[in-house]
Write a protein that holds these residues in place. Structure first.
Motif, PDB file in Angstrom:
ATOM      1  N   ARG A  32       0.827  -1.201   0.000  1.00  0.00           N
ATOM      2  CA  ARG A  32       0.000   0.000   0.000  1.00  0.00           C
ATOM      3  C   ARG A  32       0.870   1.263   0.000  1.00  0.00           C
ATOM      4  N   ARG A  33       1.999   1.189   0.662  1.00  0.00           N
ATOM      5  CA  ARG A  33       2.911   2.344   0.618  1.00  0.00           C
ATOM      6  C   ARG A  33       3.387   2.591  -0.803  1.00  0.00           C
ATOM      7  N   ARG A  34       3.796   1.501  -1.463  1.00  0.00           N
ATOM      8  CA  ARG A  34       4.289   1.645  -2.845  1.00  0.00           C
ATOM      9  C   ARG A  34       3.186   2.150  -3.764  1.00  0.00           C
ATOM     10  N   ALA A  35       1.978   1.604  -3.564  1.00  0.00           N
ATOM     11  CA  ALA A  35       0.846   2.005  -4.412  1.00  0.00           C
ATOM     12  C   ALA A  35       0.544   3.490  -4.209  1.00  0.00           C
ATOM     13  N   ARG A  36       0.588   3.923  -2.951  1.00  0.00           N
ATOM     14  CA  ARG A  36       0.272   5.326  -2.660  1.00  0.00           C
ATOM     15  C   ARG A  36       1.280   6.248  -3.334  1.00  0.00           C
ATOM     16  N   ILE A  37       2.555   5.901  -3.208  1.00  0.00           N
ATOM     17  CA  ILE A  37       3.600   6.724  -3.830  1.00  0.00           C
ATOM     18  C   ILE A  37       3.414   6.745  -5.341  1.00  0.00           C
ATOM     19  N   ALA A  38       3.154   5.565  -5.932  1.00  0.00           N
ATOM     20  CA  ALA A  38       2.994   5.473  -7.385  1.00  0.00           C
ATOM     21  C   ALA A  38       1.777   6.278  -7.858  1.00  0.00           C
ATOM     22  N   LEU A  39       0.694   6.246  -7.075  1.00  0.00           N
ATOM     23  CA  LEU A  39      -0.515   6.962  -7.474  1.00  0.00           C
ATOM     24  C   LEU A  39      -0.321   8.473  -7.382  1.00  0.00           C
ATOM     25  N   PHE A  40       0.321   8.932  -6.308  1.00  0.00           N
ATOM     26  CA  PHE A  40       0.596  10.369  -6.186  1.00  0.00           C
ATOM     27  C   PHE A  40       1.547  10.822  -7.289  1.00  0.00           C
ATOM     28  N   ARG A  41       2.565  10.017  -7.565  1.00  0.00           N
ATOM     29  CA  ARG A  41       3.522  10.366  -8.613  1.00  0.00           C
ATOM     30  C   ARG A  41       2.827  10.368  -9.983  1.00  0.00           C
ATOM     31  N   GLY A  42       1.971   9.357 -10.199  1.00  0.00           N
ATOM     32  CA  GLY A  42       1.237   9.265 -11.458  1.00  0.00           C
ATOM     33  C   GLY A  42       0.354  10.483 -11.685  1.00  0.00           C
ATOM     34  N   LEU A  43      -0.308  10.934 -10.621  1.00  0.00           N
ATOM     35  CA  LEU A  43      -1.162  12.110 -10.739  1.00  0.00           C
ATOM     36  C   LEU A  43      -0.311  13.347 -11.027  1.00  0.00           C
ATOM     37  N   HIS A  44       0.778  13.465 -10.312  1.00  0.00           N
ATOM     38  CA  HIS A  44       1.670  14.616 -10.506  1.00  0.00           C
ATOM     39  C   HIS A  44       2.159  14.678 -11.953  1.00  0.00           C
ATOM     40  N   GLU A  45       2.559  13.543 -12.486  1.00  0.00           N
ATOM     41  CA  GLU A  45       3.056  13.503 -13.861  1.00  0.00           C
ATOM     42  C   GLU A  45       1.934  13.781 -14.868  1.00  0.00           C
ATOM     43  N   ALA A  46       0.743  13.262 -14.597  1.00  0.00           N
ATOM     44  CA  ALA A  46      -0.383  13.473 -15.504  1.00  0.00           C
ATOM     45  C   ALA A  46      -0.785  14.951 -15.521  1.00  0.00           C
ATOM     46  N   VAL A  47      -0.755  15.589 -14.355  1.00  0.00           N
ATOM     47  CA  VAL A  47      -1.073  17.025 -14.285  1.00  0.00           C
ATOM     48  C   VAL A  47      -0.041  17.802 -15.085  1.00  0.00           C
ATOM     49  N   HIS A  48       1.218  17.415 -14.942  1.00  0.00           N
ATOM     50  CA  HIS A  48       2.294  18.093 -15.654  1.00  0.00           C
ATOM     51  C   HIS A  48       2.112  17.951 -17.170  1.00  0.00           C
ATOM     52  N   ARG A  49       1.771  16.725 -17.626  1.00  0.00           N
ATOM     53  CA  ARG A  49       1.570  16.505 -19.059  1.00  0.00           C
ATOM     54  C   ARG A  49       0.380  17.309 -19.582  1.00  0.00           C
ATOM     55  N   ALA A  50      -0.675  17.375 -18.787  1.00  0.00           N
ATOM     56  CA  ALA A  50      -1.869  18.116 -19.212  1.00  0.00           C
ATOM     57  C   ALA A  50      -1.553  19.608 -19.321  1.00  0.00           C
ATOM     58  N   GLU A  51      -0.754  20.116 -18.393  1.00  0.00           N
ATOM     59  CA  GLU A  51      -0.367  21.528 -18.451  1.00  0.00           C
ATOM     60  C   GLU A  51       0.477  21.805 -19.690  1.00  0.00           C
ATOM     61  N   ALA A  52       1.401  20.889 -19.978  1.00  0.00           N
ATOM     62  CA  ALA A  52       2.264  21.052 -21.145  1.00  0.00           C
ATOM     63  C   ALA A  52       1.429  21.013 -22.426  1.00  0.00           C
ATOM     64  N   ALA A  53       0.460  20.095 -22.482  1.00  0.00           N
ATOM     65  CA  ALA A  53      -0.396  19.980 -23.662  1.00  0.00           C
ATOM     66  C   ALA A  53      -1.266  21.222 -23.813  1.00  0.00           C
ATOM     67  N   THR A  54      -1.733  21.771 -22.698  1.00  0.00           N
ATOM     68  CA  THR A  54      -2.536  22.998 -22.738  1.00  0.00           C
ATOM     69  C   THR A  54      -1.704  24.147 -23.305  1.00  0.00           C
ATOM     70  N   GLU A  55      -0.463  24.252 -22.853  1.00  0.00           N
ATOM     71  CA  GLU A  55       0.423  25.319 -23.340  1.00  0.00           C
ATOM     72  C   GLU A  55       0.714  25.137 -24.827  1.00  0.00           C
ATOM     73  N   ALA A  56       0.968  23.892 -25.235  1.00  0.00           N
ATOM     74  CA  ALA A  56       1.271  23.626 -26.637  1.00  0.00           C
ATOM     75  C   ALA A  56       0.077  23.978 -27.516  1.00  0.00           C
ATOM     76  N   PHE A  57      -1.118  23.626 -27.047  1.00  0.00           N
ATOM     77  CA  PHE A  57      -2.326  23.931 -27.810  1.00  0.00           C
ATOM     78  C   PHE A  57      -2.524  25.440 -27.915  1.00  0.00           C
ATOM     79  N   ALA A  58      -2.332  26.141 -26.808  1.00  0.00           N
ATOM     80  CA  ALA A  58      -2.492  27.603 -26.801  1.00  0.00           C
ATOM     81  C   ALA A  58      -1.470  28.252 -27.724  1.00  0.00           C
ATOM     82  N   ALA A  59      -0.242  27.724 -27.729  1.00  0.00           N
ATOM     83  CA  ALA A  59       0.808  28.290 -28.570  1.00  0.00           C
ATOM     84  C   ALA A  59       0.453  28.142 -30.045  1.00  0.00           C
ATOM     85  N   ILE A  60      -0.081  26.981 -30.420  1.00  0.00           N
ATOM     86  CA  ILE A  60      -0.430  26.739 -31.823  1.00  0.00           C
ATOM     87  C   ILE A  60      -1.612  27.606 -32.250  1.00  0.00           C
ATOM     88  N   THR A  61      -2.642  27.645 -31.416  1.00  0.00           N
ATOM     89  CA  THR A  61      -3.830  28.409 -31.813  1.00  0.00           C
ATOM     90  C   THR A  61      -3.569  29.913 -31.787  1.00  0.00           C
TER      91      THR A  61
END
Ligand SMILES: [Zn+2]
Length: 115
Positions: A32-61
């Motif tokens: 459960r410790r490993r799962a918790r760390i992996a889930l928090f890290r996964g969310l952090h990375e997904a938020v980061h990717r979504a922000e990057a994609a938002t910026e890329a989309f805004a830059a293109i448009t």
């Protein structure tokens, strides 16, 4: 008392590696410790990717002048839009996985297999 850094619901006096954590979240099971760390890290990375994609989309448009963009521009907007949608879906999925874990204790199958 500080709020638990994981569930952000319970007040706690308990600390783990300098991070406030409530008794409920201070689960001794290594899986459960490993799962918790992996889930928090996964969310952090997904938020980061979504922000990057938002910026890329805004830059293109923002580069498109008024009027109808030519075919290449349309394709680039489509690609950026597709990536943005995918990144947002991944972020929602990561949120969902973390919520299920925090609220019900559900460890996703893919994290169980990591061992
Ligand atoms: Zn907690």
């Amino acid at each position: 008392m500080p709020l638990c850094a994981f569930c952000k619901v319970e007040d706690t006096m308990l600390y783990e590696s300098g991070v406030p954590v409530c008794l409920k979240c201070s689960d001794p099971s290594p899986e459960r410790r490993r799962a918790r760390i992996a889930l928090f890290r996964g969310l952090h990375e997904a938020v980061h990717r979504a922000e990057a994609a938002t910026e890329a989309f805004a830059a293109i448009t923002s580069r498109i002048p008024s009027g109808i963009p030519h075919a290449d521009g349309v394709q680039r907007i489509r690609n950026a839009s597709h990536e943005l949608t995918a990144a947002r879906n991944e972020m929602m999925e990561a949120h969902h996985r973390l919520n299920e874990f925090l609220e019900r204790g559900t460890v996703p199958e893919d994290l169980k297999r990591i061992g």
